[in-house]
Every structure is written in C-alpha cells, then in structure tokens.
Enzyme design. Structure first.
Site, PDB file in Angstrom:
ATOM      1  N   GLY A 168       0.698  -1.226   0.189  1.00 38.75           N
ATOM      2  CA  GLY A 168      -0.380  -0.300  -0.691  1.00 38.75           C
ATOM      3  C   GLY A 168       0.641   1.291   0.336  1.00 38.75           C
ATOM      4  O   GLY A 168       0.664   2.579   0.324  1.00 38.75           O
ATOM      5  N   LYS A 176       3.933   1.486  -4.898  1.00 37.12           N
ATOM      6  CA  LYS A 176       5.457   0.799  -5.832  1.00 37.12           C
ATOM      7  C   LYS A 176       4.246   0.433  -7.258  1.00 37.12           C
ATOM      8  O   LYS A 176       4.779   1.089  -8.004  1.00 37.12           O
ATOM      9  CB  LYS A 176       5.401  -0.898  -4.857  1.00 37.12           C
ATOM     10  CG  LYS A 176       6.489  -0.781  -3.605  1.00 37.12           C
ATOM     11  CD  LYS A 176       6.541  -1.626  -3.537  1.00 37.12           C
ATOM     12  CE  LYS A 176       5.405  -2.775  -2.999  1.00 37.12           C
ATOM     13  NZ  LYS A 176       4.626  -2.262  -1.704  1.00 37.12           N
ATOM     14  N   SER A 218      17.181  -7.161  16.738  1.00 36.73           N
ATOM     15  CA  SER A 218      17.702  -6.035  17.435  1.00 36.73           C
ATOM     16  C   SER A 218      16.879  -5.620  18.826  1.00 36.73           C
ATOM     17  O   SER A 218      16.655  -4.529  19.529  1.00 36.73           O
ATOM     18  CB  SER A 218      16.900  -5.155  16.200  1.00 36.73           C
ATOM     19  OG  SER A 218      15.352  -5.911  16.240  1.00 36.73           O
ATOM     20  N   LYS A 239      10.822   1.822  12.523  1.00 35.49           N
ATOM     21  CA  LYS A 239      10.893   2.011  14.061  1.00 35.49           C
ATOM     22  C   LYS A 239      10.497   3.002  14.437  1.00 35.49           C
ATOM     23  O   LYS A 239      10.231   3.280  15.579  1.00 35.49           O
ATOM     24  CB  LYS A 239      12.110   0.964  14.102  1.00 35.49           C
ATOM     25  CG  LYS A 239      12.611  -0.466  14.079  1.00 35.49           C
ATOM     26  CD  LYS A 239      13.668  -0.924  14.694  1.00 35.49           C
ATOM     27  CE  LYS A 239      13.581  -2.549  13.900  1.00 35.49           C
ATOM     28  NZ  LYS A 239      14.598  -3.134  14.044  1.00 35.49           N
TER      29      LYS A 239
END
Length: 849
Positions: A408, A411, A727, A770
C-alpha cells in the site's frame, strides 16, 4: 346483487380458462391437489380457476389475478404424479378475498356481470358479430380443420359473448392476451378484440402460404441445380469453411507483413507449410493455427514512441504521488541516465556515419574517381560502438529496478506513472504463487492446451516491444517439483541475455532488450540471491501520519467520495477525524486500509443522505466512532511511569513500525532462564546473550550473587504474535539488568540494537519505520547503534525535529541512558545514590536532533 360463492382456488400456470370452454388440466402441486379434493367433496364440484401472474411453485394471493372462471370438474383420472381432469368453464368470477385454508387457497367469489350492448339489433354490432363468425370459420379452414367440424362448433354457440370466449380459448395467443380478453366484461369490446386476434392469425397463415408457394416455385426443374449449389454453399457457410479460408488468408497476410528475424521466419514458413497439408478438422491443424495466431499478435516490430522529458516526468510523479521524495529522485536519476545515454548513442552513430563517408570519399579521390555527387549512404551500416546498441530506436541497456516496501505504499502506481511519463505502454503480471517454470517460459506445443508463458502473454497484451513491464510480487514465487520460476526469470532480467529470450511455446528467440522491467516485493530476503543481483533495489518506506493525511486529502477522499456518490459540499472530514481514522482504524505503512475505511465512512454518510436524515454533515473525531464503530487498532503507547524490569523496544513489520515492552521478573528457582511470548530462535539467543552479559558483569552492575540463584522470566507481549530478530538485544539486556539490580528503566526512552557477549551494540535494519512507530507511541528519545547514524537521514524533517537520538557503541552506554541513577564515564558504568537518582550524564557519541 350477484351471488357470492366460497370456492377452492385452482391456480393455473400459463393457462387461461374461458366460460363455455372445456380444457384438460394436469395437477401435481400439493396445494392444488388439496383444492381439487375439497371441490370433489361438494355436490357441485366447483372450483375457481384463475391464472398466475408469475410462474412460481408456491402460490400466494399476490401472484393470482383477480378475475378468473368458475369451473366445474368433469372427468378425473388419478395417477402417481397427480391428477388429470377436465375443467368446464361456466361463468366469469371476481375474487373478493383469498384465504389460506388447510393447505390450499380458498376464495370468496362474486359472479362477474357482463356488459351487454344497449341495442343488440344495432347494425354495427350485428355486423361485428357476423364478421367474427366468418373470420373464425376462415381461420379454422386455413388451419386445416374439416369444414363440417368448424361449422358444427360455430353453430353450437349463438350468444355473442360465449362466441368470443370460444374464439379466445382456441386461437394461438399469449396467456397475458388471453387474460386480457377474460377481464374484458363488455361483450362488444371482447368480440372486437377477439376479431383482431383472429385477423392477425389469418394474416400469419397467409404469409406462411405465400412463402411456401414461393419456395415451391423456386424448386422447379430448371432451378434444381441452382438450389443444390446454394444449399451446398449454405452448408459450407454453416460449417465455417468459407470464413476459414478468408481467415487463413488474412493470417498469412499478417505473418507476411511482419519483420521477423531469420530464425523466426523459417519456423513460421515451416508451420504454414504443415498447416496447408493438415486437414481442416484435424487436431494438429488447430494447434498450428493457434501457434501462428500467437506469433502474428506479438509486437515484433511495433514500438511506442518514447519521450524522455525530465520536467514532464517530475510533473507526473508529483501529480500522482505525495511524498516518496527518495523514490522520485531515484526514478528521475534513472530517466536522466537513459536520456543522456540515448543522446550519446545517437551522436556516436552520426559521428561514425560521417567517418565512414569521409573514408569512402578519400578512397575515391585517391583512385581518381572523386565526384561532386555524394555517395549513397542509405546502405552504409552504423558501426558497432563498444558498449552501445546498434539499433536506432533501442535505448541503452540500464538497470532493472526492484521496488521494495510494505503493502500500500505506492510501488505499483509509481511504475504506472513511469510508463505515463515515458509515453510507453504499461503491462503488469502478478507472480504471487507461481510455482511452475512454465508460468514464465510457457509450455511446449506437444502438450494439450499449451500456451505461452506470462512474459510473452504480457508482450502480446502490451502490443509494443518497449513497454514498461511490471513483475508484481516477485518475492512470492514458489518452488515445486515442476521447476523454479525464479530461475527462469534470470534470463528475462539479465540485459546481456534477454535480447534472445526463448519461450518454450514459441520455440524461437524474442527480443526483450527494449522492455523496461520493474519488479516489486514486500520482503527482499525472500528473493533468491542470483535474481536479486540482477536488480537495483529502491526502498519504499512507510508514510508518516502527516503524509497519510495529505494523501487522503489529495487522492483518497476525492476518489471515495466520487465512487460513493457523495459531494464535498455534503460531507466534510476534519483533520482530527482523519487522524482518528488513521490511528485507531488502520495499522499499516501504506494507505490501502485507510482508503477502505474512508470509503466505509462515506457509505455510512451516503445512506443517511439518501434517507433524507441529513443534508450536510461535518465529521469530527467524536462522530468517527458512531460511523465506523469501536476502534479496530489499539497501538502501544508510552508507559506512564518507570518500572523495574520493563524496557521499551522497537520492532518493524510489513505493516509498519511500533514499540514493544520487554518484561523481566525474578522468582525462586534454580537460576534458570524462562522465555515466553512466542519468541523465535534469534530472539531467544538475544535473551541468553543479555543473561550471560549480566552474569559476567555482575560486580560492575551491582548485582548480588544470590540473584543468580533465582529463576528469571522474560516475557514479550503480545503472546499470540510470533516474534523474531536480533534487534531486541539491548531492550532485553536493559530489562534483565533492571530486574536483577532493582533499578527502574526509564519509560520515555525506546531502544533497538543487537548485542554481543562482550557488550558491543551492532547495527540493525528498519530504522525509519521503527523510529516512526516510537514517535506515534509518544516517545521522543531514541537509542540507536552508532553504525546506524546514516539511516537518520531517511527520517522526515518534521520527525527529526521532534526527537532526541542517542547513538551508542557499547551496552554500558545503553544502561547509563536507560537505568535511573546510572552513568557511563571513561568506559565504566557508574551508579549514583539510589535514593536520589540523577539524570544521565552527557556522553560522547550522543547525537541530538
């Protein structure tokens, strides 16, 4: 007053019974059978026979006409499937009321009073009656009935009304027309309408007789041969043989007009020769013909005229898409390189042709053959320029773009805008779920139902040999025992090989070198390495809340208003309402779900507008809940206070970034580590690394040895969602050290980074998503690995202005920032007085925005 009768109802389908007419009726429906039984139980054996308006199985009063016929049941024969009976119509009846009684319909019927003419001796009325009798007799004779029978039937009815009913009962008209005659109570009008139908039937029979006579005349001996020939032509035309000859010649002409390569021309000529020898009805003929039709429909020498105008491309991209600045810059750079290389190729060809002319001129002068007439240059080939093509219309080979990003984010639409900006055709194929190599390369013609692969089919659809070709969802290619479609794409996407791509169905090379291939994917890690090596990655990041609002204002809201019939004057969305929809009803990096929710909101308002409940409405934040229901998304928010053992991390999914809480707690046990929350193997290893770091640095972290005799439980909500990745290492370490040392973790800091056993903090991915997720949660202080400093440039300026970023290299720096009363100085982690914890001391390596 007319007598009223209570009679069982006999519904008739496609049948109308007239008074004075006896008709055979078949009954099989349970309700009809019960109505007949009820009539047979009475001495009169009367029923109310009425036609249905609709041919339905379950009859109700709504599907029955009001006017029917009071009929008497005559002979009756019972069978396994129902009853066969003769009904004799006695008089017209009008249903006053229908009721349901014991499984069948019953009606109160009043006898209909016919309207007799005022003067039965009126000459016009008498003439009408006589004309109807004459025409009825004529119709009977033309229909092939014996004269004696016709005269006997007509003589048995003297009254004009009954005579009209007799005619209506036997002429060939529709049930609706019969019902109209039944409902015509005026005798004179009914007789006139019946005469019109009789006259029409006579006209039809006369026309049929004329046609029959004409045909018989043409069948004379002199025209017999001609008739047979015409019949033969008709048979051939019905079989399609004449059209087939014309179509075959048309196919040959199309193939002859194509500028095919030598190898392709040889294959086409061979198949045409085989087609001429094969029978028209043979399976081989159909296979060959289908192959040749596919060859003829391919764009062997058809190109779209390309225009590379950077200003126009910039305008198209800005018009179609909001934000995506990095993506637009990369696309414009790509187009600029193509424009310059195309110009350079053209200049090189002109220079080379001039050199050839000069050399030829010099040779002629040296040989004494110099002339003022210029040499013919039309046949002088342009020399091959190293690294460049040799065709006038072929642009230089460039990289193949791979658009990577969550769903969404635009692209596919960016690829469509590129085609529009370049003036090229656009074609898209979806590769999601493709598991067979034949999906790409096609099936060999030896198989029944063989067809070209998706690449060749896409080229046929485009109708041009230089389209913009979108390979959608290239990361979702499957693998099966039938082959690997990703491997088949290697040739397609390799500029050094795709000028001679061979589809298994065609069996001949097809040039794909002028095609601009663009691929899209959600997960780059799912793309095989050799395939990824052939493409240049363009990252599509998620949108910020402000960008989503602007996209909704410029594109989504106008489109959804138009689709749902709502005008901007009728419906207005405030910024607060739009923000509420974005944050509480969508959870995505793109805007696809946002558009669906805006459309749903518009439909809710459209219903109120159509019902005249509203004329104009301005939707604010409070009205959103009323229209869309309770919120569907409950994003994490920054914790309200510092807690021991609870640290705030950050994560990234295809729907965007968000924060997560890592909770740790100790309990009596044997010094074991318990992990819950559906953690993946990599995340479990990060937790064990944090546990080991805490044990190995217990003295410096002021953790007593007795704490390691207790079990420690690490949990990452939400437990139903699988989680993995390295992470979360710094988050887990902060949580573990906090619960073991009894020092609270700051609730206003979010962190991410991988850790090692020695305490080094390693870089991670997805920084932009993030950080955006943390900002949405209300957190303005972020801890990132030092090596991720370049990724901060990807953040929008309004986000960089709102946050404070701490770049760290060691876990000690992280703990100094996250634990209350801790600091990091000269490579050592120091703790202050727990009763009076001080803020984190300034650190070298801390970057503030």
């Amino acid at each position: 007053m007319a007598e009223r009768l209570t009679l069982p109802v006999l519904p008739l389908r496609e049948v109308v019974l007239f008074p004075g007419v006896t008709a055979p009726i078949g009954a099989g429906r349970p309700a009809t059978l019960r109505a007949i039984e009820a009539a047979l139980a009475t001495p009169e054996r009367l029923v109310f026979a009425v036609s249905q308006r609709q041919n339905v199985e379950n009859v109700t009063s709504e599907v029955l006409y009001t006017i029917g016929t009071i009929a008497r049941i005559g002979q009756l024969q019972r069978g396994l499937s129902g009853m066969q009976l003769l009904l004799h119509g006695e008089r017209r009846g009008i249903a006053i009321h229908y009721t349901d009684k014991e499984g069948y319909l019953q009606s109160i019927v009043r006898e209909a009073e016919e309207l007799q003419p005022l003067n039965p001796q009126d000459p016009a009325y008498v003439a009408l009656h006589r004309e109807a009798r004459v025409r009825a007799a004529e119709l009977g004779q033309k229909s092939g009935l014996p004269d004696e029978v016709v005269q006997q039937v007509l003589a048995g009815v003297n009254e004009a009304g009954r005579f009209a009913d007799l005619i209506a009962g036997y002429i060939d008209i529709s049930p609706a027309q019969r019902q109209m005659l039944l409902e015509t109570l005026s005798v004179e009008e009914r007789l006139r309408r019946a005469l019109v139908h009789v006259q029409r039937q006579i006209g039809v029979l006369d026309a049929q007789e004329d046609i029959k006579s004409q045909v018989q005349e043409e069948l004379g001996e002199r025209q017999r041969e001609m008739f047979l020939r015409e019949q033969l032509k008709t048979i051939q035309r019905e079989l399609g043989e004449d059209d087939e000859r014309d179509d075959l010649q048309e196919l040959k002409d199309k193939l002859a007009a194509l500028d095919l390569p030598a190898e392709a021309r040889k294959e086409v000529d061979r198949e045409l020769s085989r087609l001429g020898r094969a029978g028209r009805e043979s399976m081989e003929s159909q296979v060959i013909r289908t192959f040749l039709e596919n060859v003829a429909e391919l764009p062997w020498n058809v190109r779209s005229k390309e225009h590379l105008d950077l200003f126009e491309a910039q305008r198209v991209l800005d018009e179609d898409h909001y934000a995506l600045g990095d993506v637009k810059d990369r696309v414009l750079e790509f187009l600029a390189v193509r424009q310059l290389r195309t110009q350079l190729d053209a200049a090189s060809r002109v220079e080379a042709e001039a050199d050839v002319k000069a050399e030829k001129k010099a040779e002629e002068v040296a040989a004494g053959e110099a002339t003022d007439v210029p040499a013919a240059t039309a046949t002088v080939p342009a020399p091959n320029v190293p690294g460049r093509g040799n065709e006038d219309d072929r642009a230089a080979k460039g990289p193949i773009l791979l658009f990577v990003g969550p769903p969404g984010v635009g692209k596919t639409s960016v690829a469509k805008s590129i085609a529009r900006a370049m003036g090229r055709k656009y074609v898209r194929i979806s590769l999601g779920g493709a598991r067979d190599e034949a999906d790409i390369r096609g099936h060999r013609r030896t198989y029944v139902g063989a067809m070209p692969g998706r690449i060749i089919q896409g080229m046929k659809q485009a109708g041009s040999r230089n389209p913009v070709f979108l390979l959608d969802e290239v990361d979702k290619l499957g693998v099966s025992f039938q082959g690997d479609p990703a491997s088949a794409l290697l040739e397609v996407l390799d500029p050094a090989q795709n000028d001679s791509f061979v589809d298994h169905y065609l069996g001949m090379p097809f040039d794909l070198s002028e095609v601009l291939f663009i691929a899209t994917a959600n997960f780059i890690q799912n793309i095989p390495g050799p395939l990824l090596d052939r493409m240049e990655v363009v990252d599509f990041a998620g949108y910020t809340e402000r960008e989503k609002r602007e996209i909704a204002r410029k594109y989504l809201i106008p489109r959804q208003f138009q689709e749902n019939g709502v005008s901007p004057a009728q419906l207005t969305l405030t910024d607060e309402a739009l923000s509420e929809v974005i944050t509480s009803y969508t959870r995505e990096s793109g805007v696809r779900q946002l558009e669906r929710e805006v459309g749903r909101l518009a439909r809710k308002v459209a219903r109120k507008l159509a019902a005249k409940e509203l004329e104009q409405v301005t939707v604010d934040r409070e009205m959103v809940d009323d229209l869309l229901g309770r919120p569907k998304v409950h994003p994490e928010k920054m914790a309200r206070a510092d807690e021991i053992g609870v640290a705030t991390g950050m994560f990234y999914t295809p729907t965007g970034g968000d924060i997560m809480f890592v909770e740790a707690s100790t309990m009596r046990g044997k010094g074991e580590l318990v992990l819950t929350g559906q953690l993946g193997d990599v995340m479990k290893e990060s937790a064990r690394a944090a546990w080991t770091y805490a044990r190995s640095h217990a003295a410096g972290l002021q953790i007593g040895d007795e704490m390691f005799d207790r079990d420690i439980h690490i949990h990452v909500p939400a437990g139903a969602i699988p989680k993995d990745g390295p992470s979360a290492g710094v988050t887990m370490a902060s949580s573990v050290v906090s619960t073991l040392s009894g020092r609270p973790v700051r609730h206003d800091i979010a962190m991410t980074g991988e850790i090692t056993l020695r305490g080094r903090v390693l870089p991670i991915g997805g920084v932009k998503e993030k950080v955006l997720g943390a900002v949405r949660a209300g957190i303005a202080k972020i801890i990132l690995p030092k090596d991720n400093e370049p990724d901060l440039e990807d953040l929008p300026k309004e986000v960089r202005d709102r946050i404070e970023v701490f770049l760290v290299q060691e876990l000690g720096e992280v703990l100094a920032l996250t634990l209350r009363g801790a600091s990091f100085r000269e490579g050592r982690l120091l703790f202050g007085d727990e009763k009076n914890p001080r803020d984190v001391m300034p650190l070298s390596g801390v970057l503030r925005h």
